[in-house]
Each structure stands twice: as structure tokens, then as C-alpha cells.
Design a protein around this motif. Structure first.
Motif, mmCIF file in Angstrom:
data_model
loop_
_atom_site.group_PDB
_atom_site.id
_atom_site.type_symbol
_atom_site.label_atom_id
_atom_site.label_comp_id
_atom_site.label_asym_id
_atom_site.label_seq_id
_atom_site.Cartn_x
_atom_site.Cartn_y
_atom_site.Cartn_z
ATOM 1 N N GLY A 1 73.190 99.173 -1.443
ATOM 2 C CA GLY A 1 71.817 99.407 -1.896
ATOM 3 C C GLY A 1 71.078 98.209 -2.446
ATOM 4 O O GLY A 1 69.905 97.983 -2.140
ATOM 5 N N ALA A 2 71.778 97.392 -3.242
ATOM 6 C CA ALA A 2 71.058 96.321 -3.922
ATOM 7 C C ALA A 2 70.837 95.112 -3.006
ATOM 8 O O ALA A 2 70.009 94.264 -3.299
ATOM 9 C CB ALA A 2 71.832 95.893 -5.170
ATOM 10 N N GLN B 1 67.786 99.843 -0.643
ATOM 11 C CA GLN B 1 67.690 101.140 -1.304
ATOM 12 C C GLN B 1 66.243 101.603 -1.449
ATOM 13 O O GLN B 1 65.990 102.774 -1.704
ATOM 14 C CB GLN B 1 68.365 101.090 -2.671
ATOM 15 C CG GLN B 1 67.795 100.082 -3.620
ATOM 16 C CD GLN B 1 68.774 99.748 -4.745
ATOM 17 O OE1 GLN B 1 69.856 100.298 -4.796
ATOM 18 N NE2 GLN B 1 68.397 98.848 -5.636
ATOM 19 N N LEU B 2 65.286 100.681 -1.276
ATOM 20 C CA LEU B 2 63.883 101.080 -1.403
ATOM 21 C C LEU B 2 63.333 101.646 -0.098
ATOM 22 O O LEU B 2 62.205 102.119 -0.050
ATOM 23 C CB LEU B 2 63.030 99.873 -1.837
ATOM 24 C CG LEU B 2 63.447 99.231 -3.163
ATOM 25 C CD1 LEU B 2 62.579 98.034 -3.488
ATOM 26 C CD2 LEU B 2 63.385 100.258 -4.288
ATOM 27 N N LEU B 3 64.136 101.612 0.973
ATOM 28 C CA LEU B 3 63.671 102.133 2.262
ATOM 29 C C LEU B 3 63.911 103.640 2.348
ATOM 30 O O LEU B 3 64.744 104.177 1.634
ATOM 31 C CB LEU B 3 64.429 101.439 3.406
ATOM 32 C CG LEU B 3 63.799 100.172 3.988
ATOM 33 C CD1 LEU B 3 63.560 99.148 2.905
ATOM 34 C CD2 LEU B 3 64.698 99.587 5.064
ATOM 35 N N SER B 4 63.191 104.287 3.263
ATOM 36 C CA SER B 4 63.412 105.722 3.462
ATOM 37 C C SER B 4 64.738 105.943 4.191
ATOM 38 O O SER B 4 65.290 105.010 4.783
ATOM 39 C CB SER B 4 62.273 106.306 4.286
ATOM 40 O OG SER B 4 62.407 105.875 5.620
ATOM 41 N N THR C 1 59.854 98.144 6.967
ATOM 42 C CA THR C 1 60.119 97.471 5.702
ATOM 43 C C THR C 1 59.094 96.355 5.578
ATOM 44 O O THR C 1 58.695 95.765 6.587
ATOM 45 C CB THR C 1 61.565 96.926 5.652
ATOM 46 O OG1 THR C 1 61.735 96.183 4.449
ATOM 47 C CG2 THR C 1 61.883 96.038 6.832
ATOM 48 N N GLN D 1 66.889 103.388 6.555
ATOM 49 C CA GLN D 1 68.229 102.944 6.166
ATOM 50 C C GLN D 1 69.201 103.176 7.315
ATOM 51 O O GLN D 1 70.032 102.329 7.634
ATOM 52 C CB GLN D 1 68.726 103.720 4.939
ATOM 53 C CG GLN D 1 68.025 103.353 3.663
ATOM 54 C CD GLN D 1 68.523 104.147 2.475
ATOM 55 O OE1 GLN D 1 69.385 105.009 2.616
ATOM 56 N NE2 GLN D 1 67.983 103.863 1.315
ATOM 57 N N GLN E 1 63.607 92.879 1.509
ATOM 58 C CA GLN E 1 63.476 94.080 0.674
ATOM 59 C C GLN E 1 64.863 94.677 0.402
ATOM 60 O O GLN E 1 65.653 94.834 1.330
ATOM 61 C CB GLN E 1 62.621 95.092 1.446
ATOM 62 C CG GLN E 1 62.322 96.359 0.706
ATOM 63 C CD GLN E 1 61.080 96.209 -0.159
ATOM 64 O OE1 GLN E 1 60.606 95.110 -0.420
ATOM 65 N NE2 GLN E 1 60.542 97.319 -0.613
ATOM 66 N N PRO E 2 65.181 95.012 -0.870
ATOM 67 C CA PRO E 2 66.447 95.726 -1.110
ATOM 68 C C PRO E 2 66.463 97.023 -0.314
ATOM 69 O O PRO E 2 65.487 97.761 -0.316
ATOM 70 C CB PRO E 2 66.421 96.014 -2.616
ATOM 71 C CG PRO E 2 65.473 95.025 -3.181
ATOM 72 C CD PRO E 2 64.460 94.746 -2.110
ATOM 73 N N LYS F 1 74.933 106.655 1.801
ATOM 74 C CA LYS F 1 74.882 106.119 0.433
ATOM 75 C C LYS F 1 76.250 105.640 0.000
ATOM 76 O O LYS F 1 76.396 104.629 -0.653
ATOM 77 C CB LYS F 1 74.394 107.206 -0.529
ATOM 78 C CG LYS F 1 72.924 107.512 -0.356
ATOM 79 C CD LYS F 1 72.126 107.020 -1.555
ATOM 80 C CE LYS F 1 70.665 106.820 -1.213
ATOM 81 N NZ LYS F 1 70.046 107.962 -0.568
ATOM 82 N N SER G 1 69.632 93.028 0.412
ATOM 83 C CA SER G 1 68.418 93.124 1.212
ATOM 84 C C SER G 1 68.729 93.701 2.595
ATOM 85 O O SER G 1 69.883 93.812 3.000
ATOM 86 C CB SER G 1 67.800 91.736 1.377
ATOM 87 O OG SER G 1 68.623 90.963 2.224
#
Lengths: 520, 325
Positions: free
Chosen positions: A362-363, A412-415, A404, A419, A409-410, A356, A365
Motif C-alpha cells: 500500500g505505501a 493505496q490511494l487508488l480505487s 492515477t 489497484q 502515487q502511493p 490488500k 508507489s
């Protein structure tokens, strides 16, 4: 471990059944912890064991969900650091605890200055403050100009001043959270002397550290936590190092994992010239000088307890921290690693431990995250064409099976596992010759875990060299050809071939160290 | 020990050398009259700068003070001239409003964890705007008490005098020195400016101190507004434009670090006097444009910031392990 004798006077600090959860994650689960008068008690555990949650609950930073805390038999529930201090629980943190711009005397007496002409609207009696400050510091063997700003003194002196403040504010329990992490050997010795003096005055000291040698040099008892649970409390003299390490890591030593990677003919392997070679490489207060060779197609594991210097070694190899001694060679040529840019130019890649904070953006893609390192190496003035970016992203999404909906896809929305794979893809896209993975499987579910291990094996079959840091010993054993074992910021052993096994690693971590030699 | 006071000593040396140079060039310069006027003319600046010093020591900044001065003069003029209030009651109301305004900004800064720069910038616009709402004209104040207060002074032989504004400033400076070094509030300010998180861990009431320091700055700006109205005998919403920057300059020239935690009130006082001295020199000279004041102050400010930077480097380099300042 509850005290079975009700007739005896109550222990100094008795924590019973303490629980604390954050957003459904159980950070502490029914933990018991007892500190007696006049003892130094080591609180040990790996990452996520719950040490800092326990301390913060004791000092009132967090409020507990369940359980009791009693000080000399009296139940307490501090709601803040200040209140904990009033209840005789003092804490000294590794850093950021006093004010470098104030004088030593002001630091000792901030908020409780001796006053003249009335407590509330009176004036600070600066003369009395200076005199009392000198008196307070005498038992610690500190004779210094108490009017000088604290920031002019060494970290060790500052820490002793912090301890003096806590003790002078009538601390009965003194919590020292990794106080030795930034001290050198001589400063540690001074601090230990202070701790022993305080012990003889009946103060109960909770000592959090990653240095096992220090635990055995100083502590009367040891409490080990793991995953928020109490593993056990032992007297130090009754607990061999091997058992302690096993308690911390949660390993049953009998069931030693077996090596999965096929043992190649090592002599032939060793004959090949190493891709990278480090000699006497190190950095003061980070890692002791070490030697390390990594050959193409080889996986080298770095094993050790938290804080043993694993991550620091990886950071040195990648140039994130600059070494202050020793030399580095790539393909037999001496090189200088002044920063990650140098390392990337030499064909190194690095997947950091804290995704992180240091890894993903995160934002952006998935595609943008994957091409980041490649674009950086090529220079931002020569953008990779969009078509090419999409090709690369799609190829790695397929290859690594990144789950994904699409490449845009951004991230941060992935597990977490996905990531991690995208991060791996970022470095694979640069086709690195040496890839450093720091805790590649942390926070990843079991399925993704196995996939990442398979991937590691495939990568080195393709001739890439890998340096992997991991707390999961079975995992390290499963894919490493060689394992470097670290303890107390020192490379203590290098296991190869048939020696690579969990019990050998544990034994190396627990091995008695040579007496602390003064550092150059 | 010595180098802790070095910025202060340098500032004092600049003032003394500057004064001697002026005195060498103009025979009349070294007189009690000039010194008295220097204090009177810069009284409002000095009073405001004391509040600014406290704010900066605590690690913040207050950009609203100039606007609060302007607003206070208009408020006084409107209350006294149009409302028929007695000046003393008007003073009390003005001080309460200015102090309350500062306290409100401090509360916003603390509760919402907003940067002081932004909050007080907003406060500056609000205060300046409120002044214009009250009146856009310059309103003369003709109450007899104003004339009496204007005449009030300690007189010395040779035409020198300490006027009420000058006395007020000296009183404020003296009280502020005591407050900074002999009260817990003062220690808390330095603590806050040193490291907010550590200060909190050491039990400093961070919220209360933050609100109090901005309230104090507002209160002193209000007092400066009263002094300014006594000095000019009028209330005008454009009064004291840019004074916030003059006060920050005085604070920095006085050796206080803009990042907070290090500095002395007395240094600020000397900083104000240096600015006044340059102004007086230009008045005496007569041929120089008054804008040379700004240029001289600009150069001086730059030199002092460089000096601080250099001192800090020497300081942290010498004391063994460098500590984070």
C-alpha cells in the motif's frame, strides 16, 4: 419465513428482520432464520452472503442494528460470547477454540470448575473435575486420559471436546462453524455421529459448511443467504441440488449466458503440446489429486462454490502450497514447484484473490508496485535503472488505462479496480508464460470489470496461457476456452468448447457425487 | 503422562546430582547448616521468581522486579530511619506501593495492548529512578525490630536453622503451588498463556487476570525487597540490580516455557536452588572466581532451553495431529 401458527410452541431460535451494517455496507438486511428443536440446519451462502455476520450477531460478538432474536419465545440480546453461552447458545469454531496446553478436563471446565470450601475463595476440586470430565465425554464415545494436554489429541477429538463443553454448558442451540474443514473422511464420520446424537436429544444445530455432500447427508433444513439477504429456507428433501446451487449463486438457469469467446477448432488446439501439464497433482486436506493441461494462448477457468478447492488449486499450480503427490511438467520437462520463486523462474505469475493482504504494498508507489515482480526475478542485487522503471510503469499505466495522477502515487490511494490493474501490470511486466488470476474482478466496478475481461482476451491472443478463478460464472463462460469445475475439493468435470455454459457449470457443481471413498 | 513432567524431573535430577557431587567433594557440605543457608541466601530470589513464574505462565514477562526490590529497600530505610516509622507500617506501605505499581503496569499492558516487555522495561527504569530520587546512599536500618526479626528462626540440631526469610520463601512457594493448580485464577493464568484469544472466547476474564498477575508479581517483588532489607540490614537504590534476569533464569531452568502456558512453580523453586547450589560450591571451593557462577548458570540455561525445544518437538510429533503450542 415466519411461523404462521401462533398456537404452536415457539421455535427454538427465531431470528426476524435482522439487519447489521458496517461502515454503510449492509452485511445483513432483514434476515429471518429459524431453528427448531432437534434439527440440523445448514446455513449456506457464498462469500459475502452474511453467514458469519449472522453467527457473530447471534453469539454476541456484534450487536444488531435492527430485528429481533428470540430463544423459545423469549427475546434475547447477548453482548458477548460468554453471555450467549449463558443464554444457551454455544459455538464451536473451525479452529482456535480450546487451549492445547491445558488438560482435557480443564478445557471442559475452565471458568466453571467444581469447587470445594466455597465458590468464590474455595479451591478447585480436581478429583471431581476429572470424574465429571470422564462422564461428560462418555456419550460422545470418547474414552481418553482427561488429564493429558488437549494438544496431544487429533483435531477431530479436540472439536468433539469443544462440542462437549458447549453442550455441557447447557447449550440448546449449537452453532458449528465449518467444523469439518480440517478433518479427514473418518473424522467427519465420527463428528456426524455426534451431531446426530445431539439432534436426537432435542438440540438445534446450526451447521455452516461448504461441502454440499455433507449438507445432504446430515441436514434437515437449509437456509441460504446471498449478499446479506435471505434467499430462502427449504427442507433438504424438497430441495434438489441444482436448485440449491442456483439459490446460492443467484442464477436464473433459464437465462443461461452464451459463450462469447469464439469456439476454435478444438481438435487442432488439443494437438498442440501443453505449456504446463499436471498429473495426479494434489495435497492432502487441500485438493484431491487432479490432472490439468494448459496450452499456450488458452484461458482455463476454475469454477466452483466457495471452498470447493478453486483457490487451493491455483496456489498449488503457483507453488504457494507444496503438492504432496503427483507430478508437474513444463514444456514436457518434469519440474518441482517448491515455492513461488520456482514458479516465477518458470515464467508463472499470480494475482491473488486478497489484494490488500497478499498483493499490493500500500505505501509504495504505483511504479514500485509494478516493477516489484520483475525486480524480484532479476534479483535485488541488480537494480533496474530508475529510467527503465519509469518507462515500464508508464507503458503499463497507458496500456491498462490505470487511473492515477502519476506513477509516484502511493497505490493505496487508488480505487480497487485500478489497484487490480496495477497488480496485473506487475505480472505482465515479467512477461509471464502462464498467468494465474484469482478473482480478478472482485470488488471492481462494472466499467473496470469489462476492461479487465477485454484485457484477458487480448493477453491470450498474444500467446499467454491464463488460469482464472472466478465466482462470476458469466465471466468465466465469457472468456474461458475450457472450464474445470470443482466440488468438495475435487475436480469433478472439465467442460470444453460448446459445453462451456453457465447451466452446464451449475449442473456439474450440483451433480451427485460418488460415495465418499476412503482417502489413501 | 511422564513426559509432561520431564523438564521438572530433569531439573530435580540436576539439583540432586549437583548436591551429591558437592557433598562428595566437601565433607561438610551435606549438612542442615548449608541447606539452611542456601534457603536464606536465596530467599529474596525465590520469592521474586514465584511472581515471575506466574507472569511467564500467563504469556508475559516482568523486567521491573529487580528495580522494585531496590526501590522497596530504599523506601523502607527512608521511612524507618528518616521518617521514624515503625517497620511493620513501613512494610505495609512498601507492599501496597509495589503491588500497586505492578497493577498499574498490568493495566497499561491490557488497556493499551502493549507488549509486556516494553511496559515492564519502562517500569524498571521508573522504579530504579524513584529509588535514586529517595536516596542515592546506602542507608543502614538500625531499628531494634530488624535485629529481632534477623534472629527469628527455627533451629535444628547441628547448627541448621530456617530463618524468617527462608520460611517466608517456603510459605510463598507452597501458597503459589496451591494457587496455580487449585484455584480458578491459576487455571486462568495457564489459559491466558496457552492462547489469549481462545481464553477470551472461553470466558476467561482476560483484563482482570492480566492486572492481577502483574500486581502479584509486584507484590512479591515488594516482599522480596523486605526480605532483602532484613538480610542486608540496609536500603540501597542499587540493590538487586539484574535480579530480574536471575529470576527469569530460575524460571526457565525450572522447566517453564518462556512463551507461556507450560510450567510449574515448584520447578522454579528448584531452579533457584540450583543457582544457589552453584554459588555455594564456589564459596566452598574458595579458589574459583565468583564469576564462574554466571558461566555455569549460562551453560545450564542454554542446555535447558535446548531440552525444552527437543521435548516440544517429540511431544507434538507423537500426538497425532500437531497442535499449535
Amino acid at each position: 419465513m415466519t411461523d404462521p401458527t401462533p398456537t404452536a410452541s415457539p421455535p427454538l431460535l427465531a431470528v426476524r428482520g435482522l439487519s447489521k451494517a458496517f461502515l454503510g455496507v449492509q452485511a445483513l438486511d432483514g434476515v429471518d432464520f429459524t431453528v427448531r428443536h432437534g434439527e440440523i440446519h445448514a446455513l449456506l451462502g457464498e462469500n459475502g452472503a452474511g453467514k458469519s455476520t449472522l453467527i457473530k450477531t447471534l453469539t454476541g460478538v456484534y450487536q444488531r442494528d435492527a430485528g429481533t432474536v428470540a430463544l423459545e419465545g423469549r427475546p434475547i440480546a447477548p453482548r458477548g460470547v460468554e453471555e450467549a453461552q449463558r443464554l444457551h447458545i454455544g459455538t464451536v469454531y473451525q479452529e482456535v477454540n480450546l487451549l492445547p496446553n491445558l488438560s482435557v478436563a480443564e478445557n471442559l471446565f475452565l471458568g466453571r470448575q467444581p469447587m470445594r470450601f466455597g465458590m468464590r475463595f474455595g479451591l478447585v476440586d480436581r478429583g471431581a473435575m476429572r470424574r465429571r470430565a470422564r462422564a461428560v465425554l462418555i456419550p460422545y464415545g470418547l474414552s481418553l486420559d482427561v488429564t493429558a494436554p488437549l494438544g496431544r489429541f487429533s483435531v477431530a477429538t479436540q472439536q468433539i471436546v469443544a462440542i462437549a463443553r458447549a453442550v455441557d454448558m447447557s447449550a440448546k442451540v449449537l452453532i458449528l462453524d465449518e467444523p469439518t474443514a480440517s478433518l479427514d473422511a473418518q473424522e467427519v464420520a465420527v463428528l456426524f455421529k455426534v451431531m446426530r446424537t445431539l439432534r436426537s436429544r432435542g438440540i438445534g444445530i446450526v451447521f455452516v459448511t461448504h461441502f454440499l455432500d455433507q449438507v445432504y447427508a446430515l441436514c434437515d433444513r437449509i437456509t441460504v443467504l446471498r449478499n446479506g439477504r435471505l434467499v430462502g429456507e427449504r427442507r433438504t428433501v424438497e430441495l434438489p441440488r441444482l436448485d440449491l446451487v442456483a439459490m446460492m449463486l443467484g442464477r436464473e438457469l433459464e437465462a443461461a449466458a452464451h459463450r462469447i469467446a469464439p469456439p476454435d477448432d478444438e481438435r487442432e488446439e488439443d494437438a498442440r503440446p501443453p505449456l504446463v501439464r499436471f498429473r495426479g497433482y494434489g495435497k492432502a486436506r487441500s485438493v484431491e489429486p487432479f490432472d490439468l493441461d494448459i496450452r499456450p494462448g488458452e484461458v482455463v477457468g476454475l469454477a466452483g462454490l466457495l471452498g470447493s478447492g478453486r483457490t487451493e488449486t491455483a496456489r498449488l499450480v503457483f507453488g504457494m502450497d507444496r503438492a504432496d503427490r503427483g507430478e508437474a511438467m513444463v514444456d514436457g520437462q518434469a519440474v518441482r514447484l517448491r515455492g513461488p520463486r520456482d514458479a516465477i523462474r518458470l515464467g508463472f505469475g499470480f494475482c491473488p484473490e486478497d489484494r490488500k493482504k497478499e498483493g499490493i504494498v500500500g505505501a509504495l508507489s504505483v511504479r514500485e508496485n509494478i516493477i516489484l515482480a520483475l525486480q524480484a526475478r532479476q534479483g535485488w542485487l541488480r537494480p533496474i535503472p530508475r529510467r527503465r522503471q519509469e518507462e515500464i510503469a508508464d507503458r503499463f499505466i497507458r496500456l491498462l488505462d490505470i487511473r492515477t495522477p502519476h506513477a509516484e502515487q502511493p497505490i493505496q490511494l487508488l480505487s480497487g479496480g485500478n489497484q487490480q490493474k496495477a497488480l496485473l501490470a506487475r505480472w505482465l511486466a515479467t512477461e509471464p508464460r502462464l498467468l494465474i488470476l484469482d478473482e480478478p474482478t472482485r470488488g471492481i466496478d462494472v466499467g473496470a470489470h469489462a476492461e479487465i475481461i477485454r484485457l484477458i482476451e487480448r493477453l491470450c491472443a498474444d500467446g499467454m496461457a491464463l488460469l482464472v478463478v472466478s465466482s462470476e460464472l458469466e465471466e468465466i463462460v465469457a472468456y474461458s476456452r475450457r472450464v474445470v469445475v470443482l466440488r468438495d475439493r475435487r475436480h469433478v468435470a472439465e467442460l470444453r468448447g460448446g459445453e462451456v455454459a453457465v447451466d452446464r457449470i451449475v449442473a456439474a457443481i450440483a451433480s451427485e457425487s460418488v460415495p465418499v471413498e476412503p482417502r489413501p | 503422562m511422564i513426559h509432561r513432567f520431564l523438564p521438572l524431573l530433569v531439573t530435580t535430577a540436576v539439583l540432586v546430582v549437583g548436591f551429591l557431587l558437592c557433598a562428595a567433594q566437601f565433607p561438610n557440605f551435606a549438612s542442615l547448616r548449608v541447606v539452611g543457608n542456601l534457603l536464606t541466601d536465596n530467599a529474596f530470589l525465590g520469592i521474586t521468581a514465584v511472581g515471575m513464574t506466574f507472569v511467564i505462565l500467563s504469556g508475559g514477562i516482568d523486567l521491573s522486579v529487580g528495580a522494585v526490590i531496590g526501590f522497596t529497600t530504599v523506601l523502607l530505610a527512608v521511612l524507618i530511619e528518616q521518617g521514624g516509622w515503625h517497620p511493620l507500617s513501613a512494610f505495609a506501605v512498601a507492599l501496597a506501593v509495589a503491588g500497586g505499581f505492578g497493577a498499574a503496569m498490568g493495566a497499561v499492558i491490557h488497556v493499551f495492548q502493549m507488549p509486556p516487555f516494553i511496559v515492564t522495561l519502562a517500569g524498571m527504569f521508573v522504579a530504579r529512578g524513584l529509588g535514586f530520587v529517595l536516596s542515592t546512599d546506602s542507608i543502614p536500618i538500625n531499628h531494634p525490630l530488624y535485629a529481632e526479626l534477623g534472629d527469628l528462626a527455627l533451629r535444628f540440631d547441628g547448627g541448621g536453622k530456617l530463618t524468617l526469610p527462608a520460611l517466608l520463601m517456603l510459605g510463598v512457594v507452597a501458597a503459589a503451588v496451591v494457587c496455580a493448580h487449585w484455584t480458578r485464577f491459576g487455571a486462568n493464568l495457564y489459559a491466558l498463556g496457552g492462547n489469549r484469544q481462545s481464553a477470551e472466547l472461553m470466558g476467561v476474564p482476560v483484563g482482570r487476570t492480566t492486572v492481577a498477575v502483574y500486581a502479584l508479581s509486584g507484590l512479591l517483588a515488594g516482599l522480596a525487597g523486605i526480605v532483602f532489607s532484613l538480610y542486608t540490614g540496609a536500603g540501597y537504590s542499587l540493590a538487586a540490580t539484574g535480579v530480574e534476569l536471575d529470576t527469569i533464569t530460575a524460571v526457565v531452568i525450572g522447566g517453564t516455557q518462556l512463551t507461556g502456558g507450560y510450567g510449574y512453580v515448584i520447578g522454579t523453586f528448584i531452579g533457584v536452588l540450583i543457582q544457589g547450589l552453584i554459588q555455594t560450591y564456589i564459596t566452598f571451593d574458595g579458589s574459583l572466581s565468583s564469576w564462574w557462577t554466571k558461566i555455569a548458570i549460562g551453560v545450564l540455561l542454554f542446555v535447558f532451553i535446548l531440552l525444552q525445544k527437543g521435548l516440544l518437538a517429540v511431544w507434538t510429533g507423537r500426538g497425532g495431529t500437531p497442535a499449535e503450542a
